[in-house]
Design a protein around this motif. Structure first.
Motif, PDB file in Angstrom:
ATOM      1  N   ALA A 264      59.905  20.696  23.631  1.00 30.83           N
ATOM      2  CA  ALA A 264      58.875  19.713  23.988  1.00 30.83           C
ATOM      3  C   ALA A 264      58.837  19.489  25.497  1.00 30.83           C
ATOM      4  CB  ALA A 264      59.133  18.400  23.254  1.00 30.83           C
ATOM      5  N   ALA A 265      60.002  19.580  26.132  1.00 31.79           N
ATOM      6  CA  ALA A 265      60.066  19.405  27.576  1.00 31.79           C
ATOM      7  C   ALA A 265      59.381  20.565  28.281  1.00 31.79           C
ATOM      8  CB  ALA A 265      61.521  19.284  28.021  1.00 31.79           C
ATOM      9  N   ALA A 266      59.398  21.768  27.663  1.00 31.59           N
ATOM     10  CA  ALA A 266      58.837  22.955  28.303  1.00 31.59           C
ATOM     11  C   ALA A 266      57.337  23.036  28.145  1.00 31.59           C
ATOM     12  CB  ALA A 266      59.488  24.224  27.705  1.00 31.59           C
ATOM     13  N   GLY A 267      56.787  22.460  27.062  1.00 35.35           N
ATOM     14  CA  GLY A 267      55.336  22.558  26.853  1.00 35.35           C
ATOM     15  C   GLY A 267      54.953  21.929  25.523  1.00 35.35           C
ATOM     16  N   ARG A 268      53.679  22.198  25.125  1.00 35.65           N
ATOM     17  CA  ARG A 268      53.194  21.630  23.868  1.00 35.65           C
ATOM     18  C   ARG A 268      53.735  22.454  22.694  1.00 35.65           C
ATOM     19  NH1 ARG A 268      48.820  19.785  20.517  1.00 35.65           N
ATOM     20  NH2 ARG A 268      47.762  21.709  19.953  1.00 35.65           N
ATOM     21  N   VAL A 269      54.450  21.752  21.758  1.00 41.00           N
ATOM     22  CA  VAL A 269      55.006  22.436  20.570  1.00 41.00           C
ATOM     23  C   VAL A 269      53.912  22.503  19.499  1.00 41.00           C
ATOM     24  CG1 VAL A 269      56.771  22.411  18.778  1.00 41.00           C
ATOM     25  CG2 VAL A 269      57.323  21.616  21.104  1.00 41.00           C
ATOM     26  N   THR A 270      53.487  23.712  19.164  1.00 41.49           N
ATOM     27  CA  THR A 270      52.418  23.855  18.152  1.00 41.49           C
ATOM     28  C   THR A 270      52.970  24.152  16.764  1.00 41.49           C
ATOM     29  OG1 THR A 270      52.183  26.171  18.726  1.00 41.49           O
ATOM     30  CG2 THR A 270      50.668  24.604  19.786  1.00 41.49           C
ATOM     31  N   HIS A 271      54.168  24.632  16.697  1.00 44.04           N
ATOM     32  CA  HIS A 271      54.762  24.914  15.380  1.00 44.04           C
ATOM     33  C   HIS A 271      56.258  24.668  15.469  1.00 44.04           C
ATOM     34  CE1 HIS A 271      55.002  27.048  11.433  1.00 44.04           C
ATOM     35  NE2 HIS A 271      56.241  27.270  11.847  1.00 44.04           N
ATOM     36  N   PHE A 272      56.772  23.894  14.511  1.00 39.98           N
ATOM     37  CA  PHE A 272      58.205  23.642  14.507  1.00 39.98           C
ATOM     38  C   PHE A 272      58.630  23.455  13.053  1.00 39.98           C
ATOM     39  CE2 PHE A 272      61.955  20.898  14.636  1.00 39.98           C
ATOM     40  CZ  PHE A 272      62.723  21.540  15.590  1.00 39.98           C
ATOM     41  N   ALA A 273      59.181  24.509  12.450  1.00 35.28           N
ATOM     42  CA  ALA A 273      59.534  24.424  11.016  1.00 35.28           C
ATOM     43  C   ALA A 273      60.543  25.505  10.682  1.00 35.28           C
ATOM     44  CB  ALA A 273      58.298  24.585  10.154  1.00 35.28           C
ATOM     45  N   TYR A 274      61.312  25.228   9.579  1.00 33.83           N
ATOM     46  CA  TYR A 274      62.197  26.268   9.082  1.00 33.83           C
ATOM     47  C   TYR A 274      61.374  27.277   8.302  1.00 33.83           C
ATOM     48  CZ  TYR A 274      66.454  23.877  10.440  1.00 33.83           C
ATOM     49  OH  TYR A 274      67.447  23.323  11.159  1.00 33.83           O
ATOM     50  N   ASP A 275      61.604  28.549   8.570  1.00 30.17           N
ATOM     51  CA  ASP A 275      60.930  29.593   7.792  1.00 30.17           C
ATOM     52  C   ASP A 275      61.436  29.558   6.367  1.00 30.17           C
ATOM     53  OD1 ASP A 275      59.244  30.625   9.562  1.00 30.17           O
ATOM     54  OD2 ASP A 275      60.370  32.462   9.988  1.00 30.17           O
ATOM     55  N   GLN A 276      60.483  29.578   5.398  1.00 28.12           N
ATOM     56  CA  GLN A 276      60.903  29.695   3.998  1.00 28.12           C
ATOM     57  C   GLN A 276      60.633  31.117   3.566  1.00 28.12           C
ATOM     58  OE1 GLN A 276      59.138  26.717   1.487  1.00 28.12           O
ATOM     59  NE2 GLN A 276      61.045  25.555   1.637  1.00 28.12           N
ATOM     60  N   PRO A 277      61.564  31.683   2.857  1.00 32.47           N
ATOM     61  CA  PRO A 277      61.322  33.052   2.410  1.00 32.47           C
ATOM     62  C   PRO A 277      60.284  33.063   1.293  1.00 32.47           C
ATOM     63  CG  PRO A 277      63.330  32.203   1.432  1.00 32.47           C
ATOM     64  CD  PRO A 277      62.811  31.119   2.344  1.00 32.47           C
ATOM     65  N   THR A 278      59.573  34.155   1.162  1.00 29.91           N
ATOM     66  CA  THR A 278      58.713  34.312  -0.014  1.00 29.91           C
ATOM     67  C   THR A 278      59.607  34.694  -1.185  1.00 29.91           C
ATOM     68  OG1 THR A 278      58.391  36.637   0.411  1.00 29.91           O
ATOM     69  CG2 THR A 278      56.791  35.115   1.395  1.00 29.91           C
ATOM     70  N   ILE A 279      59.056  34.542  -2.393  1.00 28.78           N
ATOM     71  CA  ILE A 279      59.813  34.963  -3.576  1.00 28.78           C
ATOM     72  C   ILE A 279      60.158  36.448  -3.462  1.00 28.78           C
ATOM     73  CG2 ILE A 279      59.641  35.346  -6.079  1.00 28.78           C
ATOM     74  CD1 ILE A 279      60.126  32.473  -5.413  1.00 28.78           C
TER      75      ILE A 279
END
Lengths: 289, 394
Positions: A264-279
């Motif tokens: 957030a300090a470096a710039g605008r965060v557009t995505h922040f989430a844990y990747d979920q695997p597909t089945i």
């Protein structure tokens, strides 16, 4: 509640099932996934009583599953079969009657299903005169004609066109919503992900993973994915092990709040989430483990 | 949702399967067309003797001359003649020439265009002899009553010393027809049963069927269904055959035992069908593809063929030891015994023994066929050997 308990089955020297157990609660849609030859079909055939297990049992609502209950199940075997020289409508109604319906009720149900499947105008045609796709739809009607109270379907989606896939998917959901336990196998893992409440993965005759779809995904969480609109490269400044996936940063072994602060300090965060695997990924992981 | 599905009885399952066979196979175009063709052929065959014999009415005979009145009396007594009496022999001859009459008897001569048939000749000859005797006796001064008394002769009584004895040509014909019908009526449904079993197996539909049916219901229903179809075909054939025979007046010429032979044949057929039908279902389940069904059916078809050929041999030697043994040993007795019964007198104990043995064999076949079926109907892949199938757990 349909419970498959500790099935063992050998064909000669080949161990086909080595302690397979799975359950489907009322209203639950269970996806049954495994490589070819893993034991899916054998398990389902034993559950439907067309094959005898060496040991283990099938329990339905607390008592061993017998013929009288199985007759009210809907079953689609992996290898499809219909009488080629029997009229479509007559054939669906015949199976309804075999499942214990009165002739009138069976005919009505057959007509309804044909209507849903857009096959009403083919009711008087021989099955052998239908296209393969339409034969698959008739097969589907055969397994649903008696308004089954549980469904065991081996590869129900294979060979279906998108419309029939939708009809099938809706039928599964409807049956489940009415309280039926539903077990089906499929190689189309996107369908499993869309339709199933839980997934059972089988490999070499053993259950290697089982659980709710969300639960399995949560357990297999891989890494934190961060997208930041910034000109600078954060690979070095972010904590933990950081790799790039396109413009995204993949972060492992780090405090996520600290990652967020730095990002957030470096710039605008557009995505922040844990990747979920597909089945599909879970499946691949499970079978190669 | 389960409330809508009342428990179907075991019988209902059996009858549903039988009903499907009847609907799909019995009412198929192929079956109906073949039935119509067969019935037409049978009807034509039954009518053939009359058609060959020419007009089915009375023989037109012309009479003239001295003995005309006496001849007319004799021919009237025999029946079957349409008699015209002419004034002179020349007129009678002219009537033959004009084809007004078939033949004419005048002044001791038999006029015809190109000869008369043996039967007509014999009858006219007998009438001529009798009329001559009558005239001679009247000339000798006997009264009509005395003449009638002198002419009343008790016909020969036939005494056969050996049971069976000499057989007439119509008995042979009946036996031949029975053996052919038995052979056809077993061969066709046996093949259909095996084909039906293989069809269900090769299309894998059996897997769905067996989730709501027991193997015995599936096999039993098929055997019953095809049995009913065959029986209907058989009855249609027999009814048309007998009906046409009755209409053309041929029926009275058949040997007296024909009707009862026809009835008992149906009984033999039922036992034999149970035997061959269930075995056909059992062996049919050993293979997974239609083209393999021929090989497993061979023993059944061979024994049916041997039974049939044996029955044909038997027809030529109905009292031989060979005939006796063949008509007692199942499965050959199935065709041999009804054939033998048509052509010869068979002691009641032999009939009973033969029926008992055949029924016993049918019961055995039922058990074996059902076991084979149960054990192998869900096995797909290469052909199962008989021993493998029996070793398999059901």
């Amino acid at each position: 509640m349909l419970e498959i308990k500790d099935l063992h089955k050998r064909f000669g020297d080949t161990v086909a099932l080595d302690g397979v157990s799975l359950t489907a609660a009322p209203g639950e849609v269970v996806g049954f996934v495994g490589a070819n030859g893993a034991g899916k079909t054998t398990t389902m055939r034993i559950a439907m009583g067309v094959l005898a297990a060496d040991s283990g049992q099938i329990v339905y609502n607390g008592s061993p599953l017998g013929v009288e209950h199985r007759r009210r199940f809907g079953y689609m075997p992996s290898e499809r079969g219909l009488y080629p020289k029997m009229k479509t409508g007559e054939q669906i109604a015949y199976f309804g009657e075999l499942h214990g319906m009165s002739r009138a009720a069976a005919r009505r149900s057959a007509a309804d299903l044909l209507d849903q499947l857009n096959l009403s105008d083919r009711a008087g045609d021989f099955v052998q005169d239908l296209s393969l796709g339409n034969q698959q739809r008739v097969q589907l009607a055969v397994s649903l004609v008696h308004d089954p109270e549980a469904l065991i379907l081996d590869e129900p989606f294979s060979g279906l066109d998108p419309i029939a896939v939708d009809v099938m998917g809706t039928a599964l959901k409807d049956r489940a919503a009415a309280g039926a336990p539903v077990i089906f196998s499929s190689h189309q893992l996107d369908l499993i992900e869309r339709l199933c409440d839980s997934v059972v993965i089988i490999g070499n005759g053993r259950i290697i993973a089982a659980g709710g779809v969300d639960e399995l995904k949560a357990k297999e969480v891989k890494q934190l994915r961060v997208s930041v609109q910034t000109g600078e490269d954060l690979t070095a400044s972010l904590p933990g092990a950081v790799t790039r996936d396109g413009d995204d940063y993949l972060v492992e072994d780090a405090d996520d709040q600290e990652v967020l602060r730095i990002a957030a300090a470096a710039g605008r965060v557009t995505h922040f989430a844990y990747d979920q695997p597909t089945i599909a990924e879970i499946f691949r992981e499970a079978v190669t483990r | 949702m389960s409330a809508a599905n009342p428990e179907p009885s075991r019988l209902r399952g059996l009858l549903l399967v039988a009903g499907r066979e009847i609907r799909v196979r019995g009412l198929s175009k192929a079956n109906i067309v073949s039935l119509i063709v067969t019935v037409v052929i049978v009807g034509a065959l039954a009518a053939l003797p009359t058609l060959i014999g020419g007009d089915d009415g009375d023989e037109k005979i012309g009479l003239a001359g001295a003995n005309a009145a006496a001849m007319q009396a004799q021919l009237d007594a025999m029946g079957g003649f349409d008699i015209t009496v002419y004034g002179t022999a020349a007129e009678a001859e002219q009537a033959v020439e004009d084809e007004t009459v078939e033949a004419a008897v005048a002044d001791g001569s038999l006029y015809s265009r190109d000869g008369v048939g043996n039967e007509l000749e014999t009858r006219l000859d007998a009438a001529w002899q009798a009329a001559g005797v009558q005239t001679n006796l009247a000339n000798a001064g006997l009264s009509d009553q005395e003449i009638a008394g002198a002419l009343t002769v008790k016909p020969l009584e036939f005494v056969t010393l050996e049971s069976g004895g000499v057989t007439g040509p119509l008995d042979y014909f009946t036996g031949l027809v029975i053996s052919i019908i038995m052979f056809m009526m077993l061969m066709t449904p046996v093949q259909y049963i095996a084909m039906g079993v293989v069809e269900e197996k090769s299309s894998r539909i059996v897997e769905i069927l067996l989730t709501s049916l027991k193997p015995w219901q599936l096999l039993g229903g098929k055997v019953i269904g095809l049995g009913v179809i065959s029986l209907v075909n058989l009855v249609a054939m027999v009814a048309v055959g007998l009906g046409v025979s009755a209409a053309t007046g041929m029926l009275s010429d058949l040997p007296p035992g024909t009707a009862s032979a026809a009835v008992s044949t149906v009984g033999w057929w039922l036992i034999a069908f149970a035997l061959f039908g269930t075995l056909a279902g059992g062996v049919g389940s050993l293979v997974s593809r239609q083209e393999e069904s021929g090989s497993v059916l061979t023993p059944l078809i061979m024994s049916l063929t041997v039974s049939y050929i044996g029955a044909i041999f038997l027809l030529n030697a109905p009292t031989s030891t060979f005939a006796e043994i063949l008509s007692l040993v199942p499965p050959f007795s199935a065709i041999a015994m009804p054939t033998r019964m048509a052509i010869a007198d068979v002691p009641a104990w032999q009939i009973g023994l033969s029926a008992g043995l055949l029924a016993l064999a049918a019961a055995g076949a039922l058990a074996l066929g059902a076991q084979l079926y149960k054990r192998s109907v869900l096995f797909t892949g290469s052909r199962l050997k008989l021993s493998e199938a029996l070793r398999r757990a059901a």
